[in-house]
Design an enzyme around this catalytic site. Structure first.
Site, PDB file in Angstrom:
ATOM      1  N   GLU A 178     -12.414 -63.328 -18.715  1.00  0.00           N
ATOM      2  CA  GLU A 178     -13.393 -62.308 -18.474  1.00  0.00           C
ATOM      3  C   GLU A 178     -14.482 -61.990 -19.435  1.00  0.00           C
ATOM      4  OE1 GLU A 178     -10.663 -59.120 -18.516  1.00  0.00           O
ATOM      5  OE2 GLU A 178      -9.610 -59.275 -16.853  1.00  0.00           O
ATOM      6  N   GLU A 202      -3.657 -63.429 -10.626  1.00  0.00           N
ATOM      7  CA  GLU A 202      -3.268 -62.029 -10.834  1.00  0.00           C
ATOM      8  C   GLU A 202      -3.406 -61.670  -9.493  1.00  0.00           C
ATOM      9  OE1 GLU A 202      -5.349 -60.684 -13.980  1.00  0.00           O
ATOM     10  OE2 GLU A 202      -5.563 -62.329 -15.191  1.00  0.00           O
TER      11      GLU A 202
HETATM   12  C1  GLA Z   1      -6.478 -58.751 -16.736  1.00  0.00           C
HETATM   13  C2  GLA Z   1      -5.786 -59.797 -17.397  1.00  0.00           C
HETATM   14  C3  GLA Z   1      -4.423 -59.615 -17.092  1.00  0.00           C
HETATM   15  C4  GLA Z   1      -3.754 -58.163 -17.032  1.00  0.00           C
HETATM   16  C5  GLA Z   1      -4.630 -57.311 -16.214  1.00  0.00           C
HETATM   17  C6  GLA Z   1      -4.277 -56.086 -16.087  1.00  0.00           C
HETATM   18  O1  GLA Z   1      -6.960 -59.123 -15.467  1.00  0.00           O
HETATM   19  O2  GLA Z   1      -6.173 -60.936 -17.321  1.00  0.00           O
HETATM   20  O3  GLA Z   1      -3.851 -60.601 -18.109  1.00  0.00           O
HETATM   21  O4  GLA Z   1      -3.863 -57.693 -18.204  1.00  0.00           O
HETATM   22  O5  GLA Z   1      -6.027 -57.358 -16.940  1.00  0.00           O
HETATM   23  O6  GLA Z   1      -3.515 -55.304 -16.949  1.00  0.00           O
END
Ligand code: GLA
Length: 377
Positions: free
Chosen positions: A154, A260
């Site tokens: 991110e 995710e």
């Molecule tokens: C981001 C992170 C994850 C998780 C999510 C939601 O996407 O990469 O590790 O922490 O947030 O909590």
């Protein structure tokens, strides 16, 4: 006696949870590796039902939290390996591919990673040294055991600019190639990924592609771009998402991992004037704002209606069909949790909100959209 009865009871429960349907991981062999994120209860074997579903249907694992810097290293340089070691041992015990998430991230980050004792940002030289130390310590410990790492998480915003994180404030754009270089030196055999959300945003994708190509041009290893699949019922547009998955391969030669993956069945958060600069978590602490948002964000407090579940299944199936269609580009799909009760989306930002974003329901049954894959219907 009690000593023997507990493992026996656990074994019987495990056996009774084993479902008769074919395994998902086998259905998708040849398309992509199917993985799931696991939490502390699953790593430590307390969630027997969750572990049973995981081992039957998934071929790979990622840790939801235990490898993030703030979790494993509460103070810079002081590691607590207990849970992380258990995570890796768990994966190896069950023959799962073990992945690492994540080495450098501004959030859930060790508080003093980028700061000195007085709370000032440290120098570029010191940050480079610390990043190298952290990356080589973690990757070195699990060398040969962890197959691939999210190296940076991110770092780029939706408009294509770099996030103004402490890493960026100290090192500028350079912190990303530096992290990949440290990772490559720590374990040249390991797969290395850049991971981010909202990859359907064109300006963001442009910036990620540019950054990935710069890493490649320097001869530093990068294997794939992780598209965090935090989807909603009304975003992103599936065709655009597919186009962006293909753009990564066409413009960088890299694979895509869908990481995710979860699709909220509840309405998506959108910014409004009454939030200003406040985060949603902050905003929900204000009773007036919360009252205004509660009915919008939590429209089914007594249970999700059948037609909404049907629509969720249809949309998740459409995405899965699209992922399979692009399996020449997508090397892995990682669902963010085993069953609905595990999801981080429960209780956020409305504390009692119960979401149903994952592939397995609260009773450990696979969701209906998977039937067509398992039984061809
Ligand atoms: C981001 C992170 C994850 C998780 C999510 C939601 O996407 O990469 O590790 O922490 O947030 O909590």
């Amino acid at each position: 006696m009690k000593k023997f009865l507990i493992p026996l009871a656990a074994a019987l429960l495990l056996a009774s949870c084993v479902q008769p349907e074919p395994a998902l991981k086998d259905v998708f062999t040849g398309s992509f590796v199917l993985g799931a994120a696991i939490n502390e209860a699953q790593i430590s074997g307390e969630d027997i039902k969750g572990d049973s579903v995981l081992v039957r249907h998934f071929a790979a694992i990622e840790p939801e939290n235990c490898l993030k810097s703030g979790e494993i290293m509460p103070v810079f340089g002081q590691y607590d390996w207990i849970l992380a070691d258990k995570y890796v041992e768990f994966g190896e015990k069950y023959g799962l591919d073990v992945y690492g998430h994540c080495l450098i991230w501004h959030s859930q980050c060790t508080p003093d990673f980028c700061y000195d004792q007085d709370g000032n940002l440290i120098s570029p030289e010191l940050l480079k040294e610390r990043m190298k130390q952290h990356i080589s310590t973690l990757m070195g410990r699990y060398k040969g055991h962890i197959k691939g790492w999210d190296v940076v998480n991110e770092a780029i915003m939706e408009d294509g600019s770099y996030r103004n994180s402490p890493f960026y404030q100290i090192l500028g754009e350079e912190f990303i190639p530096w992290a990949f270089q440290c990772a490559y030196e720590a374990d040249p055999e390991c797969e290395l990924y850049y991971n981010d959300y909202a990859m359907h945003e064109p300006a963001k994708l442009d910036a990620v592609i540019k950054m990935a190509n710069q890493i490649k041009e320097r001869g530093i290893r990068i294997d794939a771009i992780g598209f965090q699949g935090h989807l909603g019922m009304d975003y992103p547009d599936l065709e655009l998402y597919e186009k962006h998955i293909r753009r990564v391969k066409d413009e960088t030669g890299l694979d895509v991992c869908i990481t995710e993956l979860d699709m909220s069945i509840l309405p998506t958060l959108t910014r409004s004037a009454d939030l200003g600069e406040m985060s949603f978590t902050e905003a929900m602490k204000n009773p007036e704002i919360r009252a205004r948002w509660e009915s919008v964000l939590n429209p089914y407090p007594d249970g999700i209606p059948a037609e909404v579940r049907k629509a969720w299944n249809k949309r998740m199936e459409d995405f899965l069909v699209m992922f399979v269609r692009n399996s020449d580009v997508i090397s892995r799909i990682n669902v963010w949790g085993i069953c609905d009760s595990d999801s981080w989306k429960n209780g956020w930002p409305i504390p009692e909100r119960q979401d149903e974003p994952l592939w397995v329901d609260r009773d450990y049954r696979l969701k209906p959209f998977l039937n067509s894959y398992l039984y061809g219907r």
